[in-house]
Design a protein around this motif. Sequence first.
Motif, PDB file in Angstrom:
ATOM      1  N   UNK A  16       0.820  -1.226   0.000  1.00 38.97           N
ATOM      2  CA  UNK A  16       0.000   0.000   0.000  1.00 38.97           C
ATOM      3  C   UNK A  16       0.848   1.268   0.000  1.00 38.97           C
ATOM      4  N   UNK A  17       2.062   1.120  -0.485  1.00 37.96           N
ATOM      5  CA  UNK A  17       3.027   2.212  -0.469  1.00 37.96           C
ATOM      6  C   UNK A  17       2.481   3.489  -1.097  1.00 37.96           C
ATOM      7  N   UNK A  18       1.680   3.316  -2.170  1.00 38.89           N
ATOM      8  CA  UNK A  18       1.206   4.502  -2.883  1.00 38.89           C
ATOM      9  C   UNK A  18      -0.266   4.806  -2.615  1.00 38.89           C
ATOM     10  N   UNK A  19      -0.866   4.139  -1.634  1.00 39.95           N
ATOM     11  CA  UNK A  19      -2.277   4.384  -1.318  1.00 39.95           C
ATOM     12  C   UNK A  19      -2.454   5.735  -0.620  1.00 39.95           C
ATOM     13  N   UNK A  20      -3.592   6.394  -0.900  1.00 38.93           N
ATOM     14  CA  UNK A  20      -3.966   7.571  -0.111  1.00 38.93           C
ATOM     15  C   UNK A  20      -4.582   7.079   1.201  1.00 38.93           C
ATOM     16  N   UNK A  21      -4.663   7.973   2.196  1.00 36.51           N
ATOM     17  CA  UNK A  21      -5.267   7.587   3.476  1.00 36.51           C
ATOM     18  C   UNK A  21      -6.689   7.089   3.250  1.00 36.51           C
ATOM     19  N   UNK A  22      -7.399   7.723   2.322  1.00 40.20           N
ATOM     20  CA  UNK A  22      -8.780   7.316   2.038  1.00 40.20           C
ATOM     21  C   UNK A  22      -8.820   5.880   1.487  1.00 40.20           C
ATOM     22  N   UNK A  23      -7.908   5.583   0.580  1.00 41.52           N
ATOM     23  CA  UNK A  23      -7.853   4.207   0.037  1.00 41.52           C
ATOM     24  C   UNK A  23      -7.490   3.203   1.136  1.00 41.52           C
ATOM     25  N   UNK A  24      -6.675   3.668   2.090  1.00 39.76           N
ATOM     26  CA  UNK A  24      -6.221   2.755   3.140  1.00 39.76           C
ATOM     27  C   UNK A  24      -7.359   2.342   4.072  1.00 39.76           C
ATOM     28  N   UNK A  25      -8.392   3.184   4.187  1.00 45.59           N
ATOM     29  CA  UNK A  25      -9.540   2.854   5.045  1.00 45.59           C
ATOM     30  C   UNK A  25     -10.185   1.534   4.619  1.00 45.59           C
ATOM     31  N   UNK A  72       3.142  10.001   8.081  1.00 48.27           N
ATOM     32  CA  UNK A  72       1.743  10.426   8.233  1.00 48.27           C
ATOM     33  C   UNK A  72       0.806   9.297   7.806  1.00 48.27           C
ATOM     34  N   UNK A  73       1.137   8.610   6.710  1.00 49.24           N
ATOM     35  CA  UNK A  73       0.265   7.507   6.261  1.00 49.24           C
ATOM     36  C   UNK A  73       0.588   6.198   6.971  1.00 49.24           C
ATOM     37  N   UNK A  74       1.802   6.079   7.471  1.00 51.95           N
ATOM     38  CA  UNK A  74       2.214   4.838   8.150  1.00 51.95           C
ATOM     39  C   UNK A  74       2.702   5.162   9.567  1.00 51.95           C
ATOM     40  N   UNK A  75       1.762   5.469  10.480  1.00 52.11           N
ATOM     41  CA  UNK A  75       2.164   5.921  11.817  1.00 52.11           C
ATOM     42  C   UNK A  75       2.864   4.842  12.647  1.00 52.11           C
ATOM     43  N   UNK A  76       2.766   3.570  12.252  1.00 53.31           N
ATOM     44  CA  UNK A  76       3.369   2.508  13.073  1.00 53.31           C
ATOM     45  C   UNK A  76       4.876   2.695  13.209  1.00 53.31           C
ATOM     46  N   UNK A  77       5.516   3.167  12.146  1.00 54.55           N
ATOM     47  CA  UNK A  77       6.967   3.349  12.202  1.00 54.55           C
ATOM     48  C   UNK A  77       7.323   4.402  13.257  1.00 54.55           C
ATOM     49  N   UNK A  78       6.554   5.490  13.274  1.00 55.84           N
ATOM     50  CA  UNK A  78       6.795   6.561  14.259  1.00 55.84           C
ATOM     51  C   UNK A  78       6.527   6.052  15.678  1.00 55.84           C
ATOM     52  N   UNK A  79       5.475   5.257  15.829  1.00 54.97           N
ATOM     53  CA  UNK A  79       5.154   4.720  17.165  1.00 54.97           C
ATOM     54  C   UNK A  79       6.305   3.858  17.677  1.00 54.97           C
ATOM     55  N   UNK A  93     -11.313  -4.800  13.373  1.00 56.49           N
ATOM     56  CA  UNK A  93     -10.922  -3.394  13.188  1.00 56.49           C
ATOM     57  C   UNK A  93     -10.415  -3.210  11.757  1.00 56.49           C
ATOM     58  N   UNK A  94     -10.335  -1.939  11.339  1.00 56.09           N
ATOM     59  CA  UNK A  94      -9.847  -1.655   9.985  1.00 56.09           C
ATOM     60  C   UNK A  94      -8.315  -1.609   9.998  1.00 56.09           C
ATOM     61  N   UNK A  95      -7.769  -1.485   8.801  1.00 58.09           N
ATOM     62  CA  UNK A  95      -6.308  -1.404   8.657  1.00 58.09           C
ATOM     63  C   UNK A  95      -5.753  -0.200   9.424  1.00 58.09           C
ATOM     64  N   UNK A  96      -6.428   0.953   9.283  1.00 58.37           N
ATOM     65  CA  UNK A  96      -5.951   2.153   9.984  1.00 58.37           C
ATOM     66  C   UNK A  96      -6.253   2.075  11.480  1.00 58.37           C
ATOM     67  N   UNK A  97      -7.127   1.139  11.849  1.00 61.32           N
ATOM     68  CA  UNK A  97      -7.396   0.914  13.269  1.00 61.32           C
ATOM     69  C   UNK A  97      -6.206   0.297  13.989  1.00 61.32           C
ATOM     70  N   UNK A  98      -5.287  -0.301  13.230  1.00 61.73           N
ATOM     71  CA  UNK A  98      -4.121  -0.956  13.864  1.00 61.73           C
ATOM     72  C   UNK A  98      -3.254   0.089  14.587  1.00 61.73           C
ATOM     73  N   UNK A  99      -2.744   1.124  13.880  1.00 59.51           N
ATOM     74  CA  UNK A  99      -1.946   2.119  14.626  1.00 59.51           C
ATOM     75  C   UNK A  99      -2.758   2.866  15.676  1.00 59.51           C
ATOM     76  N   UNK A 100      -4.066   3.078  15.411  1.00 61.58           N
ATOM     77  CA  UNK A 100      -4.896   3.788  16.407  1.00 61.58           C
ATOM     78  C   UNK A 100      -4.929   3.020  17.718  1.00 61.58           C
ATOM     79  N   UNK A 101      -5.151   1.697  17.614  1.00 65.63           N
ATOM     80  CA  UNK A 101      -5.238   0.874  18.824  1.00 65.63           C
ATOM     81  C   UNK A 101      -3.888   0.881  19.576  1.00 65.63           C
ATOM     82  N   UNK A 102      -2.805   0.725  18.823  1.00 66.40           N
ATOM     83  CA  UNK A 102      -1.483   0.666  19.467  1.00 66.40           C
ATOM     84  C   UNK A 102      -1.204   1.979  20.202  1.00 66.40           C
TER      85      UNK A 102
END
Length: 387
Positions: A180-189, A303-310, A341-350
């Motif tokens: 999903x390297x080139x996905x927008x946040x909307x597509x990632x939902x 910004x699109x992949x917050x897991x790395x920052x976490x 949960x959704x894909x973007x729910x993963x970093x939110x939960x963490x």
Amino acid sequence: MKKNLVILGATGSIGRQTLEVVENLAADYRIYGLTAHHQGALLSTQIRKFQPAKAVVTAAEQYQSVLAATPEWAGQLLAGPEGLIELVTDPAVDVVVSAVVGAAGIRPTLAALEAGKKVALANKECLVAAGELILAALEKEKTAALIPVDSEHSAIFQCLQAIAAPDLKQVHLTASGGPFRQFTTQQMEAITPEAALNHPTWQMGGKITIDSATLMNKGLEVIEAHWLFGLSYDRIKVVVHPQSIIHSLIELVDGSLLAQLGPADMRLPIQYALTFPERKGNPFSRLDLYQLSDLQFYPPDGARFPCLELAYAAGKAGGALPTVLNAANEEAVRAFLAGEITFLGIPRLIEQVMNEYDKGINRDLNLETILAVDAWARRVSRQYLPG
Ligand code: NDP
Ligand code: MG
């Protein structure tokens, strides 16, 4: 004399590839022990083929069926997580490949090192969750050794053999960037588990494939590199390299970059971990340099992949926060794969679970407190899940 090898997680992606590698190293290694969790039938096939002295099945319900499927086998079948400890501390064992997935790898990996064994490490989660304890065990036991299997860390480890330690400025871990390297946040939902399980360059187990898609895998690898190579976090960089040809690079004080290249095939880093400091020929696929016309490099998008920052935040904070990050991630990945949960729910939960953790709770890190923090983070994660 042949070395006695144990494979923790023999039925997984790394475990199965290790068995292929060992067939190529048959003059040097004997399969002494194999372990599985749910895949009793595959373990039985492996037992019949490799005739190990011992095997372990950690999921209790598989025990009888493995026994029934291996009537001619003269070895011993152990059960449960305690069986893993009994196996790795067996005095006959020389080398342990740690390839169980997740925090289940903490206790057996630590026990192997405390028993002075050489460990070829694929299970990065144990270094993330219990890095201090693993380093303490390495320090204490003179014969214990930890050799990376993870391709990026193997690449760095291989490059480091060529230089004097003071010449290292920093390391660059390469990341494929996932599907999903080139996905927008909307597509990632709208990302489904099926799409996330389809990695562009590597064939791996389910959990690490999801971690690769969220970039948490790279985050865990940053913490893994911190412990393996003794580097502060500002000396560990990440670069997105979609082709997965350069497996990582080291940068020297004079600006020179050394890299290790190869096909996306885990058998090479597995083999190097077993033959180090020597090298052996093999029939595995090789790189065709003429095919390498287009190697790309990009900065990761936090910004699109917050897991790395976490993961950087948890690593820099230290203490048991990486243990919390790891446990919450395991729960989040399980919940995503179960459709909870959704894909973007993963970093939110963490992030929610990390925010709840009070670093003062466990200043004294030992195995008991680490496992207690792991259990706490899983409980809190589940409280945040819907339903
Ligand atoms: P898999 O899911 O393919 O395999 C995991 C193995 O662990 C299986 O043998 C499984 O048993 C066993 N297992 C699962 N849960 C438990 C448990 N609770 N107790 C004991 N054993 C358990 O994973 P991979 O092989 O892909 O990954 C293994 C490790 O290596 C991970 O830490 C991963 O991050 C790391 N790694 C993997 C890479 C790869 O290319 N696959 C690359 C770099 C690192 P069963 O299948 O019988 O249930
Ligand atoms: Mg890796």
